[in-house]
Design a protein around this motif. Sequence first.
Motif, PDB file in Angstrom:
ATOM      1  N   ILE A  35       5.530  -3.623  52.618  1.00  0.00           N
ATOM      2  CA  ILE A  35       6.052  -2.604  51.498  1.00  0.00           C
ATOM      3  C   ILE A  35       7.357  -2.524  52.634  1.00  0.00           C
ATOM      4  N   MET A  36       7.380  -2.210  54.116  1.00  0.00           N
ATOM      5  CA  MET A  36       8.890  -1.657  54.666  1.00  0.00           C
ATOM      6  C   MET A  36       9.730  -2.758  54.769  1.00  0.00           C
ATOM      7  N   GLN A  37       9.795  -3.740  54.647  1.00  0.00           N
ATOM      8  CA  GLN A  37      10.256  -4.938  54.580  1.00  0.00           C
ATOM      9  C   GLN A  37      11.539  -4.702  52.971  1.00  0.00           C
ATOM     10  N   ASP A  38      10.530  -4.725  52.189  1.00  0.00           N
ATOM     11  CA  ASP A  38      10.852  -5.003  50.669  1.00  0.00           C
ATOM     12  C   ASP A  38      12.133  -3.564  50.219  1.00  0.00           C
ATOM     13  N   VAL A  39      11.357  -2.079  51.456  1.00  0.00           N
ATOM     14  CA  VAL A  39      12.771  -0.751  51.219  1.00  0.00           C
ATOM     15  C   VAL A  39      13.521  -1.548  51.354  1.00  0.00           C
ATOM     16  N   LYS A  40      13.657  -2.019  52.742  1.00  0.00           N
ATOM     17  CA  LYS A  40      14.384  -2.537  53.988  1.00  0.00           C
ATOM     18  C   LYS A  40      15.574  -3.610  52.686  1.00  0.00           C
ATOM     19  N   ASP A  41      14.575  -4.440  52.863  1.00  0.00           N
ATOM     20  CA  ASP A  41      16.058  -4.864  51.785  1.00  0.00           C
ATOM     21  C   ASP A  41      16.069  -4.528  50.609  1.00  0.00           C
ATOM     22  N   THR A  42      16.098  -3.557  49.529  1.00  0.00           N
ATOM     23  CA  THR A  42      16.102  -3.105  48.550  1.00  0.00           C
ATOM     24  C   THR A  42      17.174  -1.862  49.018  1.00  0.00           C
ATOM     25  N   THR A  43      16.922  -1.797  49.939  1.00  0.00           N
ATOM     26  CA  THR A  43      18.364  -0.832  49.775  1.00  0.00           C
ATOM     27  C   THR A  43      18.898  -0.504  51.282  1.00  0.00           C
ATOM     28  N   GLY A  44      18.157  -0.699  52.397  1.00  0.00           N
ATOM     29  CA  GLY A  44      19.664  -1.061  53.852  1.00  0.00           C
ATOM     30  C   GLY A  44      18.828   0.097  54.168  1.00  0.00           C
ATOM     31  N   ILE A  45      17.719   0.755  53.958  1.00  0.00           N
ATOM     32  CA  ILE A  45      16.963   2.072  55.017  1.00  0.00           C
ATOM     33  C   ILE A  45      15.865   1.383  55.311  1.00  0.00           C
ATOM     34  N   THR A  46      15.390   1.467  57.167  1.00  0.00           N
ATOM     35  CA  THR A  46      14.399   1.564  57.717  1.00  0.00           C
ATOM     36  C   THR A  46      13.722   2.350  57.951  1.00  0.00           C
ATOM     37  N   ALA A  47      12.655   2.350  57.352  1.00  0.00           N
ATOM     38  CA  ALA A  47      11.748   2.754  57.606  1.00  0.00           C
ATOM     39  C   ALA A  47      10.526   3.580  58.855  1.00  0.00           C
ATOM     40  N   SER A  48       9.209   3.702  59.022  1.00  0.00           N
ATOM     41  CA  SER A  48       8.158   3.555  60.039  1.00  0.00           C
ATOM     42  C   SER A  48       7.136   4.104  59.376  1.00  0.00           C
ATOM     43  N   CYS A  49       5.835   3.658  60.216  1.00  0.00           N
ATOM     44  CA  CYS A  49       4.526   3.487  59.256  1.00  0.00           C
ATOM     45  C   CYS A  49       2.908   4.320  59.984  1.00  0.00           C
ATOM     46  N   GLY A  50       2.845   5.376  59.696  1.00  0.00           N
ATOM     47  CA  GLY A  50       1.392   5.307  59.896  1.00  0.00           C
ATOM     48  C   GLY A  50       0.235   5.316  60.026  1.00  0.00           C
ATOM     49  N   ILE A  51      -0.754   4.436  60.279  1.00  0.00           N
ATOM     50  CA  ILE A  51      -2.379   4.490  59.525  1.00  0.00           C
ATOM     51  C   ILE A  51      -3.061   4.784  59.903  1.00  0.00           C
ATOM     52  N   GLY A  52      -4.368   5.612  59.229  1.00  0.00           N
ATOM     53  CA  GLY A  52      -4.615   6.257  59.775  1.00  0.00           C
ATOM     54  C   GLY A  52      -6.094   6.410  59.195  1.00  0.00           C
ATOM     55  N   THR A  53      -7.472   6.483  59.395  1.00  0.00           N
ATOM     56  CA  THR A  53      -8.495   6.468  58.781  1.00  0.00           C
ATOM     57  C   THR A  53      -8.498   8.247  57.995  1.00  0.00           C
ATOM     58  N   ASN A  54      -7.627   8.315  58.558  1.00  0.00           N
ATOM     59  CA  ASN A  54      -7.798  10.143  57.405  1.00  0.00           C
ATOM     60  C   ASN A  54      -6.507  10.479  57.023  1.00  0.00           C
TER      61      ASN A  54
END
Length: 422
Positions: free
Chosen positions: A133-152
């Motif tokens: 998803i983050m790579q798609d955002v980058k390819d589509t708009t040029g914007i870099t994202a960061s991400c957190g993954i958690g069990t809640n």
Amino acid sequence: MPKNRIYVCIDLKSFYASVECVERSLDPMTTNLVVADPERSEKTICLAVSPSMKAMGIPGRCRVFQIPTNLDYIMAPPRMQLYIEYSAEIYAVYLKYIAKEDIHVYSIDEVFMDVTDYLDMYQMTAKELSIKIMQDVKDTTGITASCGIGTNLYLAKIALDITAKHVKDNIGILDEESYRKTLWNHKPLSDFWRVGSGISNRLERMGIFTMKQIAEADEEMLYKLFGIDAELLIDHAWGRETTTMADIKAYKSKTNSISSGQVLDRDYDYEEGKLIVKEMADLLCLELVDKGLVTDSITLHIGYSNQIEKKPAHGTTTMTVTTSSARQIIEYTVKLYERIVDKYAPVHRATLTFNNVVDETYKQYDLFTDPAEMEREYQIQKAMLDIKGKFGKNAILKGMNLQKGATTTKRNRQIGGHRSGV
């Protein structure tokens, strides 16, 4: 047994600054750029600074004068409409992968996603799906994202805010066990979601500086200090969060309100401040009409000049009508202003709130109201909205909007108090 949930929290890095860099065909990660209004003083707050400037230790919401004078950088005026368009485009990317029922938009540059039921379908781990998803955002708009993954939801947010900043791929991953193992002794406490400086200062006065110390503290003492909010604080100290995406989607507020606030570009005297408040009431009345709503209660908060030490003025008034009439509401607002505001203290901030906002079917008159006259005013307000909708917000104005010190025409060209860029 219910399936353990997996949540993802995605944030667009230095979003406003990154958009401005992309628009200039510059790399947001290496370009020194701040988003700030050059027409305001050097005390104005930067809406964003680029990642390269953050890497130098410059805070994301610093004031212009705090930026080192020997640093070369671009100052980009805010373009709020452009940022909204980018945000909408990025949300469309999210919808390619996750249904809107499983996405909670937290802010213009941050979302939560419940990806639990998608991992088997995509045959991916949460991290693999996030990277896609983050790579798609980058390819589509040029914007870099960061991400957190958690069990809640809480752990996803903490994984984003704290853990992701210390790993190369900008993806933090936490469950309750790893949270306690890696972040129980993390300082300062104010780095944690929903722990503001006020809470952390009170805890520090009690000798509590870490989440581990909160988890091990006497619960009775915490409830005495924070009331019902202690329950959330204790749960978060252990890495627990009971709220789910379904809870967020099902939530409906018991009471509704609409409000308008502004920080003035200079100190206003008593009469000028009254004009500002009248303008704000007038615009909020149009918002009520536009949304088919009415109100019976008004709250006004006035902040005085930063040059004087004076407690803000604050008050609420209940009307004898439930209405969207600008004439009636402005009259009540002016009386409230005259009752609570010091005539000799310069005004610098104003916030006006209409409380108990309900559908216009609940409109009520008092004995002194002429329903026919109110209906005529209502039709005039509807006509004004039609004209503004077709020809722009400044296509039709009232006399007060042209008086010295009035701000409506300027604010009509803004979004969220900042330049729309159009």
